[in-house]
Design an enzyme around this catalytic site. Structure first.
Site, PDB file in Angstrom:
ATOM      1  N   GLU A   1      -5.350  -8.401  -0.738  1.00 37.01           N
ATOM      2  CA  GLU A   1      -6.158  -8.059   0.435  1.00 37.01           C
ATOM      3  C   GLU A   1      -7.586  -7.829  -0.033  1.00 37.01           C
ATOM      4  O   GLU A   1      -7.836  -6.966  -0.882  1.00 37.01           O
ATOM      5  CB  GLU A   1      -5.637  -6.800   1.155  1.00 37.01           C
TER       6      GLU A   1
ATOM      7  N   GLU B   1       0.827  -1.207   0.000  1.00 34.40           N
ATOM      8  CA  GLU B   1       0.000   0.000   0.000  1.00 34.40           C
ATOM      9  C   GLU B   1       0.861   1.258   0.000  1.00 34.40           C
ATOM     10  O   GLU B   1       0.756   2.130   0.866  1.00 34.40           O
ATOM     11  CB  GLU B   1      -0.979  -0.003   1.178  1.00 34.40           C
TER      12      GLU B   1
END
Length: 513
Positions: A321, A197
């Site tokens: 995810e 991320e």
């Protein structure tokens, strides 16, 4: 709508299903003379982050615990996870990965530094579970390893030395340090992520800047011949396709194997008030389905960027995810992300599996968040107690699709709609398993209305669908430590000329003569 005559369903939960007068109409045409891409087993990957009770207490109790364990990992949890054939585990994060320094998790446990987990609850991180312990876990599971490296607060040297420590077969100082810590044989790594991320907790970067950092870090990652893991670039989330576009055009294809992507399903689509795991309304059931089905468009849009920049199809699209995310459970530490898991979560999981199967040419790996005690977990624990969630049972039912060959089909279905928005009432998958059998998966997204499915087969003869069904009487039906078997699969058997699908249900069945 036609009236439904559900006379051919044969499963143990039939008595508790509501009686409905109408059914969604669905027709599916299967062409078994054709074959699609293989459904990579890694689509069924798991995620274990240093977060809450996901690892400590959920997986790891230590060798001296009164809870039966092997090498410190709970025997009951390991046994359950082996049942669903976990193919892959991602570790150590997540956001945690970009503050994780691998040297703090090796050597004498009594000398490992105790840190503060600044992302998740501000609790003490003992580093009791480090590199060697993680590989104990994946080897106990018979799974492969997905290591996420620290790009956020680490250095190219630190990342390169970790990879050498894990994979070198030479007499280098790092390899000998691994041997001194109890592991002579190098570890096997299937995937290695360079950061996580990067658009957020991994550094708040622009994709162009991250691309340059990725190229720098990847340059120094080296292993013995044939031991290089698939390298994963940290991609975007939700509707954003810029990260996929920039990374797939700026990073040389020889330096990357796949681009990651994250998307969480929030019933209220709002981070401050995401919605509750239980006691939700029928409206929130619908909004959950509408929002989780956005995965179809998001994957399609990102894959279009890959097709433009990588027409030969080298790059994978790794949804590493995904899952449901609800409000913190009252009375628990909010940063631990513990939530109950209901029939709604089971349907969400199956809907996403069918989407991933549809895009199996590019979606070659995913990791649900997370494996134990965190978000959409397979398993919940409380000291010595353990309970399997409805999501666990969907993974168990769908394991027949691991490395199966997808079979082309077309589906026409009514819509499940509310307030001008809609999703398909039913989604499906068809594949030929590694055992040579033909499998059909069906998901009814509607919590109140059943579905009548007409199945037309080309290239194969079959008369019955026999397998398992997961359903429940209530939308938020769930398993608890006091009542661990409220939601679990039952036998399903139906003739193909009158195949009925109850409301809010998941079916996986073999098609047989």
């Amino acid at each position: 709508m036609n009236y439904l005559k559900p006379k051919l369903l044969a499963f143990a939960v039939a008595a508790m299903l509501p009686v409905v007068a109408q059914a969604h109409q669905v027709s599916i045409k299967v062409d078994a003379t054709q074959q699609g891409p293989v459904i990579n087993r890694d689509i069924y990957g798991q995620f274990a982050e240093h977060l809450g009770r996901g690892i400590y207490g959920g997986l790891w109790v230590g060798k001296d615990s009164s809870i039966p364990n092997t090498k410190g990992f709970r025997n009951d949890v390991i046994k359950a996870l082996k049942e669903i054939k976990v193919p892959l585990v991602r570790w150590p994060g997540g956001c945690f990965a970009d503050e994780y320094h691998w040297r703090e998790g090796i050597g004498d446990k009594n000398k490992r530094p105790v840190k503060v987990n600044t992302h998740w609850g501000g609790v003490e991180e003992t580093n009791a579970v480090g590199t060697h312990e993680f590989f104990d876990l994946v080897e106990l599971l018979g799974a492969e390893a997905y290591i996420n490296g620290n790009l956020g607060t680490g250095t190219p040297q630190e990342m390169a030395e970790w990879l050498e420590y894990m994979t070198s077969d030479k007499n280098s100082t790092l390899a000998n340090e691994r041997r001194a810590n109890g592991r002579d044989k190098p570890f096997e790594i299937a995937y290695f992520g360079i950061g996580n991320e990067a658009w957020g907790c991994g550094g708040n970067m622009r994709p162009e800047y991250y691309s340059d950092l990725y190229r720098q870090y990847a340059t120094f990652l080296k292993t013995p011949p044939g031991k290089m893991p698939k390298l994963v670039a940290s991609g975007g989330d939700t509707s954003d396709t810029k990260w996929t576009d920039v990374l797939s055009s700026h990073i040389p294809l020889r330096m990357v194997d796949g681009i990651s992507y994250h998307f969480y399903t929030l019933p209220k689509d709002e981070w401050k008030d995401k919605g509750d795991a239980l006691n939700f309304s029928q409206h929130e059931w619908f909004t959950t389905m509408e929002r989780t089905y956005r995965m179809e468009k998001y994957v399609t849009d990102n894959v279009a960027k890959l097709d433009k920049n990588d027409p030969d199809g080298k790059l994978g699209f790794y949804v590493d995810e995904w899952g449901t995310w609800y409000n913190p459970e009252p009375g628990r530490e909010p940063g631990f992300l513990y939530q109950q898991n209901s029939m709604r979560d089971a349907v969400v999981a199956a809907v996403n599996f069918n989407i991933f199967h549809e895009h199996a040419d590019r979606v070659r790996m995913t990791s649900i968040a997370q494996m134990v005690n965190v978000l959409q977990a397979m398993i919940l624990t409380d000291k010595e107690k353990m309970v399997l969630t409805p999501t666990y049972y969907v993974y168990d039912m769908y394991k027949v699709f691991q490395d199966a060959t997808s079979i082309p089909f077309t589906i026409k279905t009514d819509k499940y709609a509310e307030d001008g928005k809609s999703v398909p009432a039913v989604t499906a998958s068809v594949a030929k398993g590694t055992d040579g059998k033909l499998y059909l998966a069906l998901v009814n997204l509607d919590p109140t209305e059943s579905a009548s499915v007409k199945l037309a087969l080309k290239g194969v003869k079959a008369a019955k669908a026999v397998g398992q069904i997961l359903t429940a009487d209530k939308m938020d039906a769930h398993n608890s430590f006091d009542k661990p078997a409220q939601v679990k699969p039952a036998r399903y058997s139906s003739s193909l000329d009158e195949l009925s699908l109850p409301a809010k249900s998941v079916v996986v069945a073999e098609l047989i003569p």
